[in-house]
Enzyme design. Structure first.
Site, PDB file in Angstrom:
ATOM      1  N   LEU A  75      -3.832  -7.838  -1.168  1.00 11.30           N
ATOM      2  CA  LEU A  75      -2.853  -7.137  -2.013  1.00 11.30           C
ATOM      3  C   LEU A  75      -3.600  -6.212  -2.976  1.00 11.30           C
ATOM      4  O   LEU A  75      -3.206  -5.076  -3.217  1.00 11.30           O
ATOM      5  CB  LEU A  75      -1.991  -8.142  -2.785  1.00 11.30           C
ATOM      6  CG  LEU A  75      -1.039  -9.016  -1.944  1.00 11.30           C
ATOM      7  CD1 LEU A  75      -0.303 -10.015  -2.841  1.00 11.30           C
ATOM      8  CD2 LEU A  75      -0.025  -8.183  -1.174  1.00 11.30           C
TER       9      LEU A  75
ATOM     10  N   ARG B 194     -12.276 -18.922   4.349  1.00  9.30           N
ATOM     11  CA  ARG B 194     -11.283 -19.281   5.373  1.00  9.30           C
ATOM     12  C   ARG B 194     -11.845 -19.514   6.763  1.00  9.30           C
ATOM     13  O   ARG B 194     -11.393 -20.385   7.489  1.00  9.30           O
ATOM     14  CB  ARG B 194     -10.289 -18.138   5.501  1.00  9.30           C
ATOM     15  CG  ARG B 194      -9.177 -18.282   4.586  1.00  9.30           C
ATOM     16  CD  ARG B 194      -8.230 -17.158   4.686  1.00  9.30           C
ATOM     17  NE  ARG B 194      -7.490 -17.245   3.453  1.00  9.30           N
ATOM     18  CZ  ARG B 194      -6.650 -16.360   3.015  1.00  9.30           C
ATOM     19  NH1 ARG B 194      -6.429 -15.280   3.726  1.00  9.30           N
ATOM     20  NH2 ARG B 194      -6.021 -16.531   1.887  1.00  9.30           N
TER      21      ARG B 194
ATOM     22  N   SER C 224       4.707  -7.529   5.811  1.00  5.20           N
ATOM     23  CA  SER C 224       3.971  -8.710   5.344  1.00  5.20           C
ATOM     24  C   SER C 224       4.046  -8.892   3.826  1.00  5.20           C
ATOM     25  O   SER C 224       4.015 -10.025   3.340  1.00  5.20           O
ATOM     26  CB  SER C 224       2.493  -8.593   5.735  1.00  5.20           C
ATOM     27  OG  SER C 224       2.377  -8.536   7.126  1.00  5.20           O
ATOM     28  N   THR C 225       4.099  -7.789   3.078  1.00  3.26           N
ATOM     29  CA  THR C 225       3.983  -7.914   1.614  1.00  3.26           C
ATOM     30  C   THR C 225       4.995  -8.891   1.015  1.00  3.26           C
ATOM     31  O   THR C 225       4.599  -9.804   0.274  1.00  3.26           O
ATOM     32  CB  THR C 225       4.081  -6.535   0.938  1.00  3.26           C
ATOM     33  OG1 THR C 225       2.971  -5.758   1.374  1.00  3.26           O
ATOM     34  CG2 THR C 225       4.071  -6.647  -0.586  1.00  3.26           C
TER      35      THR C 225
ATOM     36  N   HIS D 218      -5.810 -18.030   9.269  1.00  4.83           N
ATOM     37  CA  HIS D 218      -5.579 -18.772   8.012  1.00  4.83           C
ATOM     38  C   HIS D 218      -5.582 -20.262   8.351  1.00  4.83           C
ATOM     39  O   HIS D 218      -4.928 -20.674   9.313  1.00  4.83           O
ATOM     40  CB  HIS D 218      -4.240 -18.365   7.408  1.00  4.83           C
ATOM     41  CG  HIS D 218      -4.057 -18.806   5.987  1.00  4.83           C
ATOM     42  ND1 HIS D 218      -3.908 -20.134   5.647  1.00  4.83           N
ATOM     43  CD2 HIS D 218      -4.013 -18.116   4.840  1.00  4.83           C
ATOM     44  CE1 HIS D 218      -3.770 -20.225   4.327  1.00  4.83           C
ATOM     45  NE2 HIS D 218      -3.830 -19.005   3.806  1.00  4.83           N
TER      46      HIS D 218
ATOM     47  N   HIS E   4      -3.685 -14.480  10.935  1.00  4.62           N
ATOM     48  CA  HIS E   4      -3.083 -14.114   9.649  1.00  4.62           C
ATOM     49  C   HIS E   4      -3.357 -12.674   9.235  1.00  4.62           C
ATOM     50  O   HIS E   4      -2.512 -12.053   8.603  1.00  4.62           O
ATOM     51  CB  HIS E   4      -3.621 -15.074   8.582  1.00  4.62           C
ATOM     52  CG  HIS E   4      -3.097 -14.856   7.201  1.00  4.62           C
ATOM     53  ND1 HIS E   4      -1.751 -14.897   6.899  1.00  4.62           N
ATOM     54  CD2 HIS E   4      -3.735 -14.589   6.026  1.00  4.62           C
ATOM     55  CE1 HIS E   4      -1.585 -14.685   5.600  1.00  4.62           C
ATOM     56  NE2 HIS E   4      -2.768 -14.471   5.048  1.00  4.62           N
TER      57      HIS E   4
ATOM     58  N   ASP F 143       1.050  -0.379  15.060  1.00  5.85           N
ATOM     59  CA  ASP F 143       1.460   0.950  15.537  1.00  5.85           C
ATOM     60  C   ASP F 143       0.624   2.083  14.929  1.00  5.85           C
ATOM     61  O   ASP F 143       0.239   3.024  15.623  1.00  5.85           O
ATOM     62  CB  ASP F 143       2.943   1.193  15.231  1.00  5.85           C
ATOM     63  CG  ASP F 143       3.809   0.030  15.702  1.00  5.85           C
ATOM     64  OD1 ASP F 143       3.648  -0.386  16.855  1.00  5.85           O
ATOM     65  OD2 ASP F 143       4.608  -0.475  14.893  1.00  5.85           O
TER      66      ASP F 143
ATOM     67  N   ALA G 240       0.833  -1.202   0.000  1.00  8.07           N
ATOM     68  CA  ALA G 240       0.000   0.000   0.000  1.00  8.07           C
ATOM     69  C   ALA G 240       0.869   1.254   0.000  1.00  8.07           C
ATOM     70  O   ALA G 240       0.666   2.175  -0.811  1.00  8.07           O
ATOM     71  CB  ALA G 240      -0.929  -0.014   1.210  1.00  8.07           C
TER      72      ALA G 240
ATOM     73  N   GLU H  29      -8.514 -19.974  -5.203  1.00 13.41           N
ATOM     74  CA  GLU H  29      -8.318 -20.019  -3.744  1.00 13.41           C
ATOM     75  C   GLU H  29      -9.681 -20.072  -3.095  1.00 13.41           C
ATOM     76  O   GLU H  29     -10.722 -19.911  -3.755  1.00 13.41           O
ATOM     77  CB  GLU H  29      -7.501 -18.810  -3.261  1.00 13.41           C
ATOM     78  CG  GLU H  29      -6.014 -18.934  -3.576  1.00 13.41           C
ATOM     79  CD  GLU H  29      -5.175 -17.814  -2.992  1.00 13.41           C
ATOM     80  OE1 GLU H  29      -5.721 -16.955  -2.273  1.00 13.41           O
ATOM     81  OE2 GLU H  29      -3.967 -17.797  -3.270  1.00 13.41           O
TER      82      GLU H  29
ATOM     83  N   ARG I 226     -12.130 -11.801   5.316  1.00  9.10           N
ATOM     84  CA  ARG I 226     -11.566 -11.388   4.028  1.00  9.10           C
ATOM     85  C   ARG I 226     -11.521 -12.551   3.040  1.00  9.10           C
ATOM     86  O   ARG I 226     -11.113 -13.665   3.392  1.00  9.10           O
ATOM     87  CB  ARG I 226     -10.148 -10.851   4.252  1.00  9.10           C
ATOM     88  CG  ARG I 226      -9.412 -10.541   2.966  1.00  9.10           C
ATOM     89  CD  ARG I 226      -8.115  -9.826   3.227  1.00  9.10           C
ATOM     90  NE  ARG I 226      -7.101 -10.634   3.850  1.00  9.10           N
ATOM     91  CZ  ARG I 226      -6.332 -11.525   3.227  1.00  9.10           C
ATOM     92  NH1 ARG I 226      -6.497 -11.759   1.919  1.00  9.10           N
ATOM     93  NH2 ARG I 226      -5.413 -12.194   3.882  1.00  9.10           N
TER      94      ARG I 226
HETATM   95  C1  SIN Z   1      -2.367 -17.563   0.807  1.00  6.52           C
HETATM   96  O1  SIN Z   1      -1.474 -17.661  -0.011  1.00  6.52           O
HETATM   97  O2  SIN Z   1      -3.044 -18.510   1.207  1.00  6.52           O
HETATM   98  C2  SIN Z   1      -2.602 -16.221   1.428  1.00  6.52           C
HETATM   99  C3  SIN Z   1      -3.292 -15.303   0.548  1.00  6.52           C
HETATM  100  C4  SIN Z   1      -4.054 -14.319   1.389  1.00  6.52           C
HETATM  101  O3  SIN Z   1      -3.718 -14.086   2.545  1.00  6.52           O
HETATM  102  O4  SIN Z   1      -5.049 -13.821   0.890  1.00  6.52           O
END
Ligand code: SIN
Length: 554
Positions: free
Chosen positions: A396, A294, A64-65, A248, A355, A227, A38, A135, A390
């Site tokens: 991303l 998830r 995290s990215t 996750h 996660h 933070d 971001a 996914e 989410r």
């Molecule tokens: C993953 O690769 O399972 C994570 C992708 C995500 O956090 O959306």
């Protein structure tokens, strides 16, 4: 109509004992806090006439990215469309997504992909077209990926290459936001190796990530102590929906901190969840089975683990074959092998793990927060796109889409600019050893605010958090400030989870296991001028309309 009550009575305005007027000042047009997708997307989109800096708490690639595996969701194939992506996002979000925000997200996804490609990001291709995988929660294959399962690293590389390195301030910690008498954010107090200083800016953008470190087992790297979110609350900005923490389903069950993700894309390519005796785990739980959203998969796993007294289950990726595993999932394969597991022949031990922070600093569709001059984007923000859970690989995407929107607002002449002064305010030496308190807090959060929560435990936790009031301890080191921020957000998560007497998305209460119409609302936290933190239940759609115009601060 909002129902408001007190979350806790005494949140101090600052976690540092210093008068900002004695600090050295640097003045910029835009201060971006955070060097993930971001923050870098914003930096890469700002007009070249604007002065800006990107603060990185540690090394710029420590967030995290660069660790993101699975990918980047975008309905770009000929057999897909943004409306289907919208529907999948709304279903996963369990009734709490803001439809306007999701519409922006899915409609601007293709442009976001184009932007990243122009920044030099190379997504994988198959027969000339962008390669797409599946996914959880997605009705179609729409996940772009790069470097096999190194999507975040490739995106980070491309974006970082677009920003003059002198604009990225490494090892620089956001201590507090500065506001003027009207409550407009006018800059920040930051700390680096030379001490404390002030950076004044016409716009401050929090791209500072989530608060995964609230929990003992997490995929979030050490920098993710919330933070920016905590500083925003202290400054008076509204936060939303902190109780929604995503677990996750498949982090590698191996004693590492952070835990290594075993990407959901493995299940998208055919890997199967199995119990201790090889049995299927999600059969009969959801029509999408292992590829359900998830929260559903994580809960099914948790139920199985609790019933059988297990601390992990297994992912069977043996059917993918060694060649596919090595080509598509080099990160996962390397992590497994480092743990002594050969994923082409062995089942991979996995367990649900913290996660993603779904809540954060409340924003409108242009990233504006409730404080003029302050913007938020990415995991630090609550734009309304994630709801109560989410959808995979929407994070991303969200980072790029909303960063580009903030850039659109800011790419106008701003007041400000100027050279840094030479003074600084060296920090006192490290004052308290806070490791024990931090680890204790993380262990308690893991115990009481995990996949399955109860009112009884949450109540005890909230009372215990009150006793120490760690959020008000003034500090003079990063470790102390991080603890204060974690304690602030722990209190916010606990109160939100306690108050929300229902189960929805990632928030599951064993003592209230169904969703309730009454609770189809957001919970907004805000600190008033006297230091009272109030929590309100606010209907969908309403509170964002009251945010100041995104043009404020120009
Ligand atoms: C993953 O690769 O399972 C994570 C992708 C995500 O956090 O959306």
């Amino acid at each position: 109509m909002a129902i408001t009550d007190l979350a806790w009575p005494n949140l101090s305005r600052s976690i540092v004992d210093v008068d900002p007027k004695f600090l050295a000042v640097e003045a910029l047009d835009v201060l971006i806090v955070g060097s993930g997708i971001a923050g870098l997307s914003l930096g890469a989109s700002l007009d070249s006439k604007l002065s800006f800096a990107v603060l990185a708490k540690e090394s710029p690639d420590d967030g995290s990215t660069p660790r993101a595996q699975g990918g980047f969701a975008a309905a770009i194939s000929p057999w897909d469309n943004p409306a289907d992506h919208l529907l999948d996002t709304m279903i996963a979000g369990a009734g709490l997504c803001e439809i306007d925000a999701v519409t922006v997200l899915v409609q601007e996804a293709a442009a976001a992909v184009g932007f990243l490609e122009r920044c030099g990001v190379t997504f994988e291709r198959s027969e000339g077209s962008l390669a797409l995988t599946l996914e959880g929660g997605h009705g179609r294959a729409r996940i772009l990926h790069a470097g096999g399962d190194a999507t975040g690293a490739e995106i980070w590389r491309g974006l970082a290459g677009r920003i003059d390195p002198s604009r990225i301030y490494g090892d620089t910690f956001l201590v507090d936001l500065l506001t003027d008498a009207q409550g407009t954010v006018v800059g920040a107090i930051v700390a680096d190796s030379s001490g404390l200083r002030t950076i004044k800016a016409s716009a401050v953008v929090l791209a500072s990530g989530g608060a995964g470190r609230l929990f003992a087992q997490t995929t979030a790297p050490p920098a993710c102590t919330g933070d920016g979110i905590a500083a925003a609350l202290r400054a008076g900005a509204a936060l939303a929906d902190l109780e929604f923490i995503q677990f996750h389903p498949t982090a590698l069950y191996f004693d590492s901190d952070p835990r290594t993700l075993v990407s959901e894309a493995l299940r998208g390519e055919g890997a199967i969840l199995r119990g201790a005796h090889g049995e299927l785990v999600t059969q009969g739980v959801h029509p999408l089975g292992d590829l359900a959203p998830r929260d559903i998969v994580a809960r099914a796993m948790f139920a199985r683990m609790s019933a059988q007294g297990l601390d992990h289950l297994y992912l069977d990726a043996t059917g993918l074959g060694a060649e596919t595993l090595e080509r598509r999932f080099p990160t996962v394969v390397a992590a497994c092998r480092a743990a002594g597991i050969e994923p082409s022949t062995d089942f991979i031990p996995v367990a649900p793990t913290t996660h993603y922070t779904m809540g954060g600093v409340l924003t409108d569709l242009w990233g504006a927060t409730s404080l003029p001059g302050l913007y938020a984007v990415g995991e630090a923000a609550s734009t309304g796109v994630h709801g109560a859970n989410r959808l995979a690989s929407n994070s991303l995407l969200e980072g790029v889409v909303f960063a580009r929107r903030i850039a659109e607002t800011l790419n106008h002449p701003l007041v400000g600019g100027g050279a840094p002064l030479a003074l600084n305010n060296p920090l006192r030496p490290f004052a308290r050893d806070v490791k024990f308190e931090t680890e204790y807090l993380r262990a308690k959060m893991t115990e009481d605010v995990g996949v399955v929560r109860t009112g009884e435990h949450l109540e005890v936790l909230a009372a215990e958090l009150d006793k120490g009031a760690l959020w008000n301890h003034k500090g003079s080191s990063v470790a102390e400030w991080e603890l204060a921020n974690l304690a602030t957000l722990a209190r916010g998560v606990a109160v939100g989870a306690l108050r929300r007497e229902e189960s929805r998305g990632s928030h599951f209460r064993a003592d209230a296991p169904e969703p309730k119409d009454f609770w189809q609302c957001h919970q907004v936290l805000e600190r008033n001028a006297e230091g009272f933190v109030e929590i309100s239940s606010v209907p969908l759609g309403s509170e964002r309309a009251d945010l100041p115009s995104s043009a404020v601060g120009l």
